[in-house]
Write a protein that holds these residues in place. Structure first.
Motif, PDB file in Angstrom:
ATOM      1  N   TRP A 175     -23.518 -92.300-100.070  1.00 33.38           N
ATOM      2  CA  TRP A 175     -22.813 -91.018-100.519  1.00 33.38           C
ATOM      3  C   TRP A 175     -21.541 -91.122 -99.848  1.00 33.38           C
ATOM      4  N   LEU A 176     -21.355 -91.365 -98.438  1.00 28.09           N
ATOM      5  CA  LEU A 176     -20.112 -91.134 -97.890  1.00 28.09           C
ATOM      6  C   LEU A 176     -19.096 -92.141 -98.277  1.00 28.09           C
ATOM      7  N   LEU A 177     -19.677 -93.212 -98.398  1.00 28.23           N
ATOM      8  CA  LEU A 177     -18.741 -94.339 -98.994  1.00 28.23           C
ATOM      9  C   LEU A 177     -18.347 -93.868-100.349  1.00 28.23           C
ATOM     10  N   ARG A 178     -19.163 -93.556-101.419  1.00 31.50           N
ATOM     11  CA  ARG A 178     -18.731 -93.369-102.485  1.00 31.50           C
ATOM     12  C   ARG A 178     -17.804 -92.041-102.721  1.00 31.50           C
ATOM     13  N   SER A 179     -17.918 -91.122-101.798  1.00 26.16           N
ATOM     14  CA  SER A 179     -16.700 -89.962-101.722  1.00 26.16           C
ATOM     15  C   SER A 179     -15.736 -90.417-101.091  1.00 26.16           C
ATOM     16  N   THR A 180     -15.794 -91.151-100.214  1.00 23.19           N
ATOM     17  CA  THR A 180     -14.633 -91.610 -99.518  1.00 23.19           C
ATOM     18  C   THR A 180     -13.725 -92.510-100.809  1.00 23.19           C
ATOM     19  N   ASN A 181     -14.039 -93.418-101.544  1.00 29.05           N
ATOM     20  CA  ASN A 181     -13.418 -93.960-102.413  1.00 29.05           C
ATOM     21  C   ASN A 181     -12.872 -92.946-103.680  1.00 29.05           C
ATOM     22  N   HIS A 182     -13.793 -91.826-103.860  1.00 30.20           N
ATOM     23  CA  HIS A 182     -13.179 -91.004-104.494  1.00 30.20           C
ATOM     24  C   HIS A 182     -11.750 -90.157-104.379  1.00 30.20           C
ATOM     25  N   VAL A 183     -11.783 -89.993-102.748  1.00 32.06           N
ATOM     26  CA  VAL A 183     -10.666 -89.455-102.118  1.00 32.06           C
ATOM     27  C   VAL A 183      -9.623 -90.385-102.015  1.00 32.06           C
ATOM     28  N   SER A 184      -9.848 -91.635-101.865  1.00 33.45           N
ATOM     29  CA  SER A 184      -8.704 -92.584-101.964  1.00 33.45           C
ATOM     30  C   SER A 184      -8.203 -92.605-103.310  1.00 33.45           C
ATOM     31  N   GLU A 185      -9.020 -92.310-104.548  1.00 36.99           N
ATOM     32  CA  GLU A 185      -8.352 -92.346-105.795  1.00 36.99           C
ATOM     33  C   GLU A 185      -7.819 -90.863-106.318  1.00 36.99           C
ATOM     34  N   GLY A 186      -7.863 -90.025-105.100  1.00 45.27           N
ATOM     35  CA  GLY A 186      -7.401 -88.794-105.474  1.00 45.27           C
ATOM     36  C   GLY A 186      -8.325 -87.724-106.345  1.00 45.27           C
ATOM     37  N   GLN A 187      -9.623 -88.378-106.608  1.00 40.77           N
ATOM     38  CA  GLN A 187     -10.351 -87.283-107.374  1.00 40.77           C
ATOM     39  C   GLN A 187     -11.395 -86.633-106.237  1.00 40.77           C
ATOM     40  N   PHE A 188     -10.764 -85.337-105.743  1.00 36.38           N
ATOM     41  CA  PHE A 188     -11.063 -84.719-104.860  1.00 36.38           C
ATOM     42  C   PHE A 188     -12.406 -83.729-105.247  1.00 36.38           C
ATOM     43  N   GLU A 189     -12.555 -83.581-106.522  1.00 33.86           N
ATOM     44  CA  GLU A 189     -13.666 -82.603-106.904  1.00 33.86           C
ATOM     45  C   GLU A 189     -14.954 -83.551-107.054  1.00 33.86           C
ATOM     46  N   ALA A 190     -14.913 -84.821-107.237  1.00 30.82           N
ATOM     47  CA  ALA A 190     -16.056 -85.663-107.511  1.00 30.82           C
ATOM     48  C   ALA A 190     -16.322 -86.309-106.033  1.00 30.82           C
ATOM     49  N   ALA A 191     -15.663 -85.989-105.233  1.00 27.58           N
ATOM     50  CA  ALA A 191     -15.897 -86.479-103.684  1.00 27.58           C
ATOM     51  C   ALA A 191     -16.707 -85.585-102.792  1.00 27.58           C
ATOM     52  N   ARG A 192     -16.953 -84.310-103.237  1.00 33.03           N
ATOM     53  CA  ARG A 192     -17.786 -83.564-102.380  1.00 33.03           C
ATOM     54  C   ARG A 192     -19.084 -84.042-102.396  1.00 33.03           C
ATOM     55  N   LEU A 193     -19.562 -83.940-100.996  1.00 32.45           N
ATOM     56  CA  LEU A 193     -21.056 -84.285-100.849  1.00 32.45           C
ATOM     57  C   LEU A 193     -22.085 -82.980-100.892  1.00 32.45           C
ATOM     58  N   LYS A 194     -23.329 -83.478-101.183  1.00 29.18           N
ATOM     59  CA  LYS A 194     -24.182 -82.446-101.200  1.00 29.18           C
ATOM     60  C   LYS A 194     -24.511 -82.077 -99.946  1.00 29.18           C
ATOM     61  N   GLU A 195     -24.644 -80.477 -99.762  1.00 25.39           N
ATOM     62  CA  GLU A 195     -24.825 -79.847 -98.339  1.00 25.39           C
ATOM     63  C   GLU A 195     -26.127 -79.414 -98.067  1.00 25.39           C
ATOM     64  N   GLU A 196     -26.977 -79.410 -99.256  1.00 24.29           N
ATOM     65  CA  GLU A 196     -28.436 -79.160 -99.331  1.00 24.29           C
ATOM     66  C   GLU A 196     -29.287 -80.361 -98.951  1.00 24.29           C
ATOM     67  N   VAL A 197     -29.143 -80.609 -97.512  1.00 22.33           N
ATOM     68  CA  VAL A 197     -29.938 -81.819 -97.207  1.00 22.33           C
ATOM     69  C   VAL A 197     -30.955 -81.348 -95.913  1.00 22.33           C
ATOM     70  N   SER A 198     -31.926 -82.213 -95.584  1.00 22.28           N
ATOM     71  CA  SER A 198     -32.880 -81.967 -94.647  1.00 22.28           C
ATOM     72  C   SER A 198     -32.496 -82.096 -93.260  1.00 22.28           C
ATOM     73  N   THR A 199     -31.864 -83.218 -92.949  1.00 17.71           N
ATOM     74  CA  THR A 199     -31.514 -83.266 -91.645  1.00 17.71           C
ATOM     75  C   THR A 199     -30.286 -82.708 -91.105  1.00 17.71           C
ATOM     76  N   ARG A 200     -30.189 -82.180 -89.989  1.00 16.24           N
ATOM     77  CA  ARG A 200     -29.208 -81.336 -89.371  1.00 16.24           C
ATOM     78  C   ARG A 200     -27.709 -82.331 -89.189  1.00 16.24           C
ATOM     79  N   GLU A 201     -28.034 -83.518 -88.894  1.00 14.84           N
ATOM     80  CA  GLU A 201     -26.792 -84.294 -88.573  1.00 14.84           C
ATOM     81  C   GLU A 201     -26.075 -84.564 -89.728  1.00 14.84           C
ATOM     82  N   VAL A 202     -26.868 -84.827 -90.793  1.00 14.18           N
ATOM     83  CA  VAL A 202     -26.136 -85.143 -92.201  1.00 14.18           C
ATOM     84  C   VAL A 202     -25.682 -84.026 -92.568  1.00 14.18           C
ATOM     85  N   HIS A 203     -26.275 -82.899 -92.643  1.00 11.59           N
ATOM     86  CA  HIS A 203     -25.978 -81.401 -93.114  1.00 11.59           C
ATOM     87  C   HIS A 203     -24.409 -81.255 -92.545  1.00 11.59           C
TER      88      HIS A 203
END
Length: 457
Positions: free
Chosen positions: A194-222
């Protein structure tokens, strides 16, 4: 003499040896599972399997002793009945032992040797164990009663504990463990994907598509996802503010420049001074345009673009220029995946850069060669002048914004954004851009675009 090639070869080997995080995690977890299974197997063999073989050896020796004593203490009639009863009820058969019997000695494995040692120790040194007698396989134990010799044949399952069950369970455990390792590695790798995909979106200027899901179960990933989303929001705001600011600069500066040009034409009586002032105003206006081109958002609509037509439109303003000479070699039916406006801007910047800095030292004319070739599904576009080129150690800086090599080229003024705009534009269209000195003379720009095989008319 060859540090660069060696370094390049080493980098390629490192790239080939580099594996994904999924396979790295899967390999480590599988190695742990395998090591644990081997330890468990060793414990099983030591604590259960080998003692089981020893117990079976004692049972075999007991059966042979009981059979031998029963035969020794019975008459010939009772002995026949006893042999039949042992065969029917105990799965033990008694045969006379002949000197010419063909036997295969028992004891091919370590555990079989251990069983043979225990049986021999219990029954005496004259005991013979065989795995086959006269072609019949089984557990054969040879013993003597007085001057008579006999073979006692037992069921082969008495050789050792039944290993099929625990082998099946061991194999099943390994399979389930490997599947579990793959599942765990995939779960661990998913946030990184997910992070790699979002980073590629950021590099292409697609900021809205780069957002990560915040509703995750692990504290560190959250926490990582929240921090990444905040960073994306700040980058999007900065990009928007930059675009608005540069658009405002364009509007605010070009209006007084237009008035200044008009006032110059009306107020300055000296024609030469008027021409110089007008040239300075045009240069400032051109620099403002370069700034806007460089700051243009990274969103482009790609389509099939006829390369020959785009080249023709780009050179049209300079076709009849006395100090510009073009040689074009591009097929009329060659199409590339690009944005037509963006591709025209790329060629215009390269032509303008060659016009300013690529004059041939002999005649002061810019001889520009534009060649397009199809190669393995890509279109290679080459733009080459015959100017003085640039120093090799400065080539890598040519695509940096605001970098100019006036000392090595001509003294023409510019913003230093032309090649930076070209590189950004080509990358936005999914291509690659590189620049280097030609082997004979001049500077060469090489671009690679995705080829479109056919376009409906």
């Amino acid at each position: 003499m060859n540090p660069a090639p060696n370094h390049s070869i080493g980098s390629r080997w490192q790239s080939l040896l580099r594996i994904s995080f999924f396979w790295h995690s899967f390999f480590l977890i599988s190695l742990l599972v395998l090591a644990s299974t081997l330890v468990w197997l060793q414990i099983f063999l030591t604590q259960e399997y080998e003692p089981g073989v020893t117990r079976n050896a004692h049972q075999i020796a007991t059966v042979v002793n009981l059979t031998r004593n029963a035969l020794r203490n019975s008459d010939e009639i009772a002995r026949v009945s006893l042999v039949k009863m042992l065969s029917d009820e105990e799965d033990v058969q008694i045969f006379p032992r002949e000197p010419n019997d063909r036997i295969e000695v028992f004891g091919d494995t370590r555990l079989e040797n251990r069983l043979a040692q225990v049986v021999t120790a219990r029954l005496g040194e004259g005991t013979v164990l065989a795995s086959s007698v006269n072609g019949k396989t089984g557990l054969w134990v040879g013993f003597e009663i007085g001057r008579d010799s006999y073979w006692l044949q037992m069921n082969p399952s008495r050789l050792q504990p039944d290993g099929s069950a625990w082998l099946i369970w061991l194999s099943l455990t390994l399979v389930v463990s490997l599947l579990g390792a793959a599942w765990i590695a995939s779960r661990l790798n998913k946030p990184l994907r997910w992070l790699l995909r979002s980073t590629n979106h950021v590099s292409e200027g697609q900021f809205e598509a780069a957002r990560l899901k915040e509703e995750v179960s692990t504290r560190e990933v959250h926490a990582v996802n929240i921090g990444f989303n905040r960073m994306v929001d700040r980058l999007a705001n900065l990009e928007q503010e930059r675009t608005l600011m540069l658009a405002g600069i364009s509007h605010d500066l070009r209006t007084p420049l237009a008035r200044l040009r008009l006032e110059t034409e009306m107020s300055v009586p000296d024609a030469q001074a008027r021409e110089l002032i007008a040239g300075d105003i045009e240069q400032v206006d051109d620099i403002i345009g370069k700034f806007l081109d460089y700051a243009r958002p990274d969103r482009t609509q790609l389509e099939a673009v006829n390369l020959a037509s785009t080249i023709s439109r780009s050179i049209a303003p300079w076709r009849n220029h006395q100090r510009m000479d073009f040689r074009i070699d591009a097929a009329e039916d060659l199409y590339v995946l690009a944005d037509p406006v963006e591709l025209g801007r790329v060629l215009s910047n390269l032509i303008e850069n060659a016009r300013r800095y690529g004059q041939t030292p002999v005649d002061g004319i810019t001889h520009l060669e534009i060649v397009a070739r199809l190669h393995e599904g890509w279109v290679l576009l080459r733009v080459r002048d015959q100017g003085p080129g640039v120093p090799e150690d400065q080539l890598k800086h040519l695509t940096q914004p605001f970098y100019r090599v006036d000392a090595a080229r001509t003294s023409a003024m510019g913003s230093g954004l032309g090649l930076a705009i070209v590189e950004r534009s080509v990358q936005r269209m999914g291509g690659t851009f590189s620049i280097f000195n030609n082997s004979t003379s001049g500077l060469m720009a090489l671009m690679k675009f995705k080829w479109i095989p056919s376009v409906d008319p």
